[in-house]
Scaffold this motif. Structure first.
Motif, PDB file in Angstrom:
ATOM      1  N   LEU A   1       0.831  -1.205   0.000  1.00 62.79           N
ATOM      2  CA  LEU A   1       0.000   0.000   0.000  1.00 62.79           C
ATOM      3  C   LEU A   1       0.863   1.250   0.000  1.00 62.79           C
ATOM      4  O   LEU A   1       0.635   2.186  -0.758  1.00 62.79           O
ATOM      5  CB  LEU A   1      -0.896   0.008   1.243  1.00 62.79           C
ATOM      6  CG  LEU A   1      -2.120  -0.909   1.211  1.00 62.79           C
ATOM      7  CD1 LEU A   1      -2.829  -0.874   2.552  1.00 62.79           C
ATOM      8  CD2 LEU A   1      -3.054  -0.464   0.100  1.00 62.79           C
TER       9      LEU A   1
ATOM     10  N   GLU B   1       2.741   1.846  -3.250  1.00 60.66           N
ATOM     11  CA  GLU B   1       1.848   2.345  -4.298  1.00 60.66           C
ATOM     12  C   GLU B   1       1.599   3.843  -4.166  1.00 60.66           C
ATOM     13  O   GLU B   1       1.461   4.546  -5.151  1.00 60.66           O
ATOM     14  CB  GLU B   1       0.486   1.645  -4.203  1.00 60.66           C
ATOM     15  CG  GLU B   1       0.437   0.310  -4.868  1.00 60.66           C
ATOM     16  CD  GLU B   1      -0.883  -0.399  -4.594  1.00 60.66           C
ATOM     17  OE1 GLU B   1      -0.972  -1.569  -4.913  1.00 60.66           O
ATOM     18  OE2 GLU B   1      -1.815   0.256  -4.052  1.00 60.66           O
ATOM     19  N   ARG B   2       1.517   4.279  -2.896  1.00 60.23           N
ATOM     20  CA  ARG B   2       1.106   5.660  -2.672  1.00 60.23           C
ATOM     21  C   ARG B   2       2.273   6.636  -2.589  1.00 60.23           C
ATOM     22  O   ARG B   2       2.062   7.831  -2.474  1.00 60.23           O
ATOM     23  CB  ARG B   2       0.320   5.747  -1.352  1.00 60.23           C
ATOM     24  CG  ARG B   2      -0.940   4.921  -1.332  1.00 60.23           C
ATOM     25  CD  ARG B   2      -1.963   5.472  -2.314  1.00 60.23           C
ATOM     26  NE  ARG B   2      -3.282   4.963  -2.014  1.00 60.23           N
ATOM     27  CZ  ARG B   2      -4.146   5.608  -1.230  1.00 60.23           C
ATOM     28  NH1 ARG B   2      -3.826   6.741  -0.690  1.00 60.23           N
ATOM     29  NH2 ARG B   2      -5.329   5.091  -0.994  1.00 60.23           N
TER      30      ARG B   2
ATOM     31  N   THR C   1       3.197  11.425  -3.578  1.00 62.60           N
ATOM     32  CA  THR C   1       3.648  12.265  -2.469  1.00 62.60           C
ATOM     33  C   THR C   1       5.042  12.823  -2.734  1.00 62.60           C
ATOM     34  O   THR C   1       5.297  14.004  -2.501  1.00 62.60           O
ATOM     35  CB  THR C   1       3.632  11.462  -1.163  1.00 62.60           C
ATOM     36  OG1 THR C   1       2.326  10.947  -0.967  1.00 62.60           O
ATOM     37  CG2 THR C   1       4.014  12.337   0.011  1.00 62.60           C
TER      38      THR C   1
ATOM     39  N   TYR D   1      -4.508  12.940  -9.806  1.00 61.49           N
ATOM     40  CA  TYR D   1      -3.070  12.740  -9.869  1.00 61.49           C
ATOM     41  C   TYR D   1      -2.690  12.296 -11.272  1.00 61.49           C
ATOM     42  O   TYR D   1      -3.424  11.560 -11.921  1.00 61.49           O
ATOM     43  CB  TYR D   1      -2.641  11.686  -8.851  1.00 61.49           C
ATOM     44  CG  TYR D   1      -1.263  11.125  -9.091  1.00 61.49           C
ATOM     45  CD1 TYR D   1      -0.155  11.961  -9.072  1.00 61.49           C
ATOM     46  CD2 TYR D   1      -1.078   9.776  -9.352  1.00 61.49           C
ATOM     47  CE1 TYR D   1       1.108  11.466  -9.296  1.00 61.49           C
ATOM     48  CE2 TYR D   1       0.180   9.254  -9.566  1.00 61.49           C
ATOM     49  CZ  TYR D   1       1.277  10.106  -9.547  1.00 61.49           C
ATOM     50  OH  TYR D   1       2.527   9.612  -9.763  1.00 61.49           O
TER      51      TYR D   1
ATOM     52  N   GLU E   1      -2.904  16.923  -0.134  1.00 57.52           N
ATOM     53  CA  GLU E   1      -3.479  15.770  -0.830  1.00 57.52           C
ATOM     54  C   GLU E   1      -4.984  15.686  -0.586  1.00 57.52           C
ATOM     55  O   GLU E   1      -5.746  15.309  -1.469  1.00 57.52           O
ATOM     56  CB  GLU E   1      -2.792  14.476  -0.367  1.00 57.52           C
ATOM     57  CG  GLU E   1      -1.464  14.257  -1.051  1.00 57.52           C
ATOM     58  CD  GLU E   1      -0.660  13.128  -0.419  1.00 57.52           C
ATOM     59  OE1 GLU E   1      -1.207  12.404   0.425  1.00 57.52           O
ATOM     60  OE2 GLU E   1       0.523  13.001  -0.763  1.00 57.52           O
TER      61      GLU E   1
ATOM     62  N   ARG F   1      -5.521  13.955  -4.120  1.00 57.97           N
ATOM     63  CA  ARG F   1      -4.443  13.149  -4.692  1.00 57.97           C
ATOM     64  C   ARG F   1      -4.277  11.900  -3.847  1.00 57.97           C
ATOM     65  O   ARG F   1      -4.245  11.976  -2.636  1.00 57.97           O
ATOM     66  CB  ARG F   1      -3.127  13.942  -4.671  1.00 57.97           C
ATOM     67  CG  ARG F   1      -3.085  15.104  -5.608  1.00 57.97           C
ATOM     68  CD  ARG F   1      -1.856  15.932  -5.318  1.00 57.97           C
ATOM     69  NE  ARG F   1      -0.636  15.211  -5.619  1.00 57.97           N
ATOM     70  CZ  ARG F   1      -0.058  15.197  -6.820  1.00 57.97           C
ATOM     71  NH1 ARG F   1      -0.618  15.843  -7.802  1.00 57.97           N
ATOM     72  NH2 ARG F   1       1.058  14.547  -7.024  1.00 57.97           N
ATOM     73  N   GLN F   2      -4.151  10.762  -4.485  1.00 58.96           N
ATOM     74  CA  GLN F   2      -4.061   9.513  -3.736  1.00 58.96           C
ATOM     75  C   GLN F   2      -2.635   9.255  -3.288  1.00 58.96           C
ATOM     76  O   GLN F   2      -1.977   8.324  -3.727  1.00 58.96           O
ATOM     77  CB  GLN F   2      -4.580   8.356  -4.589  1.00 58.96           C
ATOM     78  CG  GLN F   2      -6.073   8.423  -4.816  1.00 58.96           C
ATOM     79  CD  GLN F   2      -6.852   8.418  -3.517  1.00 58.96           C
ATOM     80  OE1 GLN F   2      -6.648   7.559  -2.672  1.00 58.96           O
ATOM     81  NE2 GLN F   2      -7.730   9.389  -3.312  1.00 58.96           N
ATOM     82  N   GLY F   3      -2.134  10.087  -2.398  1.00 58.18           N
ATOM     83  CA  GLY F   3      -0.774   9.930  -1.905  1.00 58.18           C
ATOM     84  C   GLY F   3      -0.745   9.241  -0.556  1.00 58.18           C
ATOM     85  O   GLY F   3      -1.760   8.748  -0.058  1.00 58.18           O
ATOM     86  N   ILE F   4       0.432   9.248   0.052  1.00 61.03           N
ATOM     87  CA  ILE F   4       0.626   8.533   1.299  1.00 61.03           C
ATOM     88  C   ILE F   4      -0.105   9.231   2.444  1.00 61.03           C
ATOM     89  O   ILE F   4      -0.550   8.597   3.399  1.00 61.03           O
ATOM     90  CB  ILE F   4       2.143   8.399   1.584  1.00 61.03           C
ATOM     91  CG1 ILE F   4       2.392   7.223   2.510  1.00 61.03           C
ATOM     92  CG2 ILE F   4       2.732   9.654   2.134  1.00 61.03           C
ATOM     93  CD1 ILE F   4       3.855   6.874   2.597  1.00 61.03           C
TER      94      ILE F   4
ATOM     95  N   GLN G   1      -3.061  10.758   2.239  1.00 61.11           N
ATOM     96  CA  GLN G   1      -4.456  10.318   2.185  1.00 61.11           C
ATOM     97  C   GLN G   1      -4.593   8.925   2.776  1.00 61.11           C
ATOM     98  O   GLN G   1      -5.547   8.631   3.480  1.00 61.11           O
ATOM     99  CB  GLN G   1      -4.935  10.317   0.736  1.00 61.11           C
ATOM    100  CG  GLN G   1      -5.532  11.624   0.319  1.00 61.11           C
ATOM    101  CD  GLN G   1      -6.837  11.909   1.041  1.00 61.11           C
ATOM    102  OE1 GLN G   1      -7.879  11.478   0.628  1.00 61.11           O
ATOM    103  NE2 GLN G   1      -6.785  12.628   2.134  1.00 61.11           N
ATOM    104  N   LEU G   2      -3.591   8.090   2.492  1.00 59.88           N
ATOM    105  CA  LEU G   2      -3.591   6.737   3.043  1.00 59.88           C
ATOM    106  C   LEU G   2      -3.623   6.801   4.568  1.00 59.88           C
ATOM    107  O   LEU G   2      -4.394   6.099   5.228  1.00 59.88           O
ATOM    108  CB  LEU G   2      -2.337   6.002   2.560  1.00 59.88           C
ATOM    109  CG  LEU G   2      -2.148   4.560   3.014  1.00 59.88           C
ATOM    110  CD1 LEU G   2      -3.202   3.673   2.388  1.00 59.88           C
ATOM    111  CD2 LEU G   2      -0.761   4.059   2.643  1.00 59.88           C
TER     112      LEU G   2
END
Lengths: 258, 311
Positions: free
Chosen positions: B95, B98-99, B103, B172, B255, B260-263, B265-266
């Protein structure tokens, strides 16, 4: 001046607010700013002006409380670490080292993750993540202060440790603490609002500035005023806090002037 | 030089270990039963039987004493295994990997914007000291420091995406989706940098070697490039190292603004879902990245200032 105005407006929120900040009014959804609603209404018909006033009460108290807790606990730890050398100093300093190794708001987020999202927990998280900075600052000052003759004189006179710490050393290390703390209030308000913006703080329907902004995001196109006013409120408050902090720094300690 | 670099890197190991202990213990000092939280977040609290609780305890090894749990976690960590996400049942390491690209892209772009803008403004302000240009730059910097970054992002979206329709507001991929977030992130940094660069340049300009250079009749531009800028680099590099941390955590907020689907957001999603393995993994990776970067900054000093000798 500005700060005094903001403090007055926010302090008198219950008197000044024309409407109940959480009362729904389905007849006036997304009303434009105007005479009836100074800053318009949101998607649930709540008066934005009233929400901003109440929100200010929350944001300011979270900021001030967090900084006070961080300042007092950090100062105590710093005093102890600086005064009593040996293992206790080592323990306190190593812990602050680790805490300061976390970038920015990450430590606060970790605390919120542990305690769960709420405004109170944000305050605790902010206090927790800011305290090590004070501990370091105070320890440094105490170490320098201990070299002074007046401390030695107090020891010779047979003063107790507590008396030396709180009557002789503490007053002399207060200035940098106050300067840092006053600048910190602005930081704490922004970080608090940021965490609430992320959904980690105030939960609906609490009128908190960061939360209001994240709720307003969906309406940026149709109702931009929902996003403008809370943002302006945060900016002006933090600006005022920063100006006071800068002023205090210049007034109290010319050496710190940048 | 090489020995110093190596020693600094080795020093990072105990720091990284302490961070790991800290992250682990913080999340395990949670008041309340972690198992109930695990079950509560994944299946709802309705069908939780004592048997299920016991089974889950066994499954996650929660009956062992904390040091044993930590040793197991740390052992897996060294093999690059950060555990399994509770929410999406996938390895945390995957995960995070991927992120990371969105970032890093955002952080670097923000750093570039912030440094260029901040350096430029600070330099101009210092050279035109006490003029209206200086005042304007410093007022802009103060406003920049006081403005919450997410709100600034709103303003940019409103102006450039909704009103002018020049740039996309969210997502993104591609340069056009990077510009607004990078400006948002870089703006706050530039405010801090500008104040610092201004102070540093003013200090260097007051040095005797600058007076000497002037007395020699060197042109102002030569003095600026050869004498002033070189000496301004050290404080600037230091602050950029520190600021990288706030950029990293600032990107968490940016994010969210620009979806943006970065770290970051995770991490936020994981905190809201009480997905502790992910929270643990992300905080650990971010903190260790920050420590590493600061070590690199330390090592890079002699490149800018040969006066700094390593012992």
């Amino acid at each position: 001046m500005v700060l005094a105005f903001i403090l007055a407006a926010v302090g008198l929120a219950p008197v000044l607010a024309p409407y109940d900040p959480i009362a729904l009014n389905t007849n006036e959804v997304l009303a434009l700013p105007g005479a009836r609603h100074l800053m318009g209404t949101d998607d649930l018909g709540r008066d934005v002006f009233s929400r901003i006033l109440y929100g200010g009460l929350l944001s300011l108290s979270v900021g001030v409380m967090a900084v006070s807790i961080a300042g007092v606990s950090g100062t105590l730890l710093g005093l102890i670490a600086g005064y009593y050398n040996g293992w206790i100093e080592q323990v306190i300093m190593r812990i602050t080292d680790v805490m300061l190794a976390f970038p920015g708001i990450l430590l606060a987020m970790l605390v919120v993750a542990t305690l769960g999202p709420s405004l109170t927990n944000i305050m605790i998280a902010l206090a927790f993540s800011r305290a090590p900075a004070y501990a370091r600052l105070v320890r440094g000052s105490v170490l320098a202060m201990k070299q002074n003759l007046f401390v030695e004189a107090a020891v010779v006179r047979g003063c107790t440790h507590n008396r030396i710490l709180f009557r002789h050393i503490l007053p002399n290390v207060m200035v940098p603490i106050l300067v840092v703390a006053s600048l910190d209030v602005g930081v704490a308000i922004i970080v608090g609002a940021s965490l609430s913006f992320l959904g980690l703080g105030a939960q609906p329907p609490t009128p908190e500035w960061g939360r209001m902004l994240s709720d307003a995001r969906r309406f940026l196109r149709v109702a931009p005023w929902l996003s403008m006013f809370p943002g302006l409120a945060i900016m002006l408050t933090v600006l005022a806090a920063n100006l006071v902090g800068d002023g205090l720094r210049t007034a109290l300690d010319p050496r710190l002037r940048v | 030089m090489l020995g110093y670099a190596l020693r600094r890197l080795l020093w990072g190991i105990p720091v990284a270990f302490s961070i790991a202990v800290f992250v682990f213990s913080t999340l395990h000092l949670v008041p309340g039963d972690p198992v109930l939280m695990l079950l509560g977040s994944s299946s709802g609290l309705f069908n939780v039987t004592p048997e299920l609780i016991e089974e889950t305890r066994q499954q996650y090894g929660l009956n062992d004493p904390l040091p044993v749990q930590f040793a197991r976690w740390a052992g897996n960590l060294l093999r690059g295994d950060l555990g399994l996400s509770i929410r999406i049942k996938r390895p945390v390491t995957t995960l995070i990997l991927e992120r990371i690209p969105p970032t890093i892209e955002l952080t670097l772009a923000g750093m570039a914007v912030g440094t260029l803008l901040g350096f430029g403004l600070g330099l101009i302000a210092a050279l035109k000291r006490d003029s209206w240009v200086d005042t304007l730059c410093m007022v802009a910097a103060l406003v920049g420091v006081s403005m919450p970054s997410f709100w600034f992002g709103f303003l940019l979206i409103f102006l450039f995406s909704l009103t002018l329709a020049w740039l996309p507001a969210t997502g993104y991929g591609g340069l056009d989706r990077l510009i607004l977030p990078a400006i948002t992130l870089g703006f706050a940094l530039s405010a801090v940098t500008a104040r610092l660069v201004r102070a540093a340049v003013i200090e260097v300009l007051a040095q005797e070697y600058v007076t000497t250079a002037r007395a020699k009749g060197l042109r102002e531009t030569v003095i600026l490039y050869r004498h002033v800028l070189k000496n301004v680099m050290i404080p600037v590099i230091t602050i950029l190292g520190v600021q990288f941390g706030s950029l990293l955590s600032g990107s968490v907020i940016i994010e969210a603004v620009f979806a943006r689907q970065g770290i970051g957001q995770l991490l936020v999603d994981a905190i809201l879902a009480k997905d502790f393995p992910v929270v643990q993994g992300v905080t650990l990776v971010m903190a260790i990245a920050y420590v590493l970067l600061n070590i690199l900054v330390d090592i890079s000093y002699p490149l800018f200032d040969p006066r700094i000798l390593y012992k």
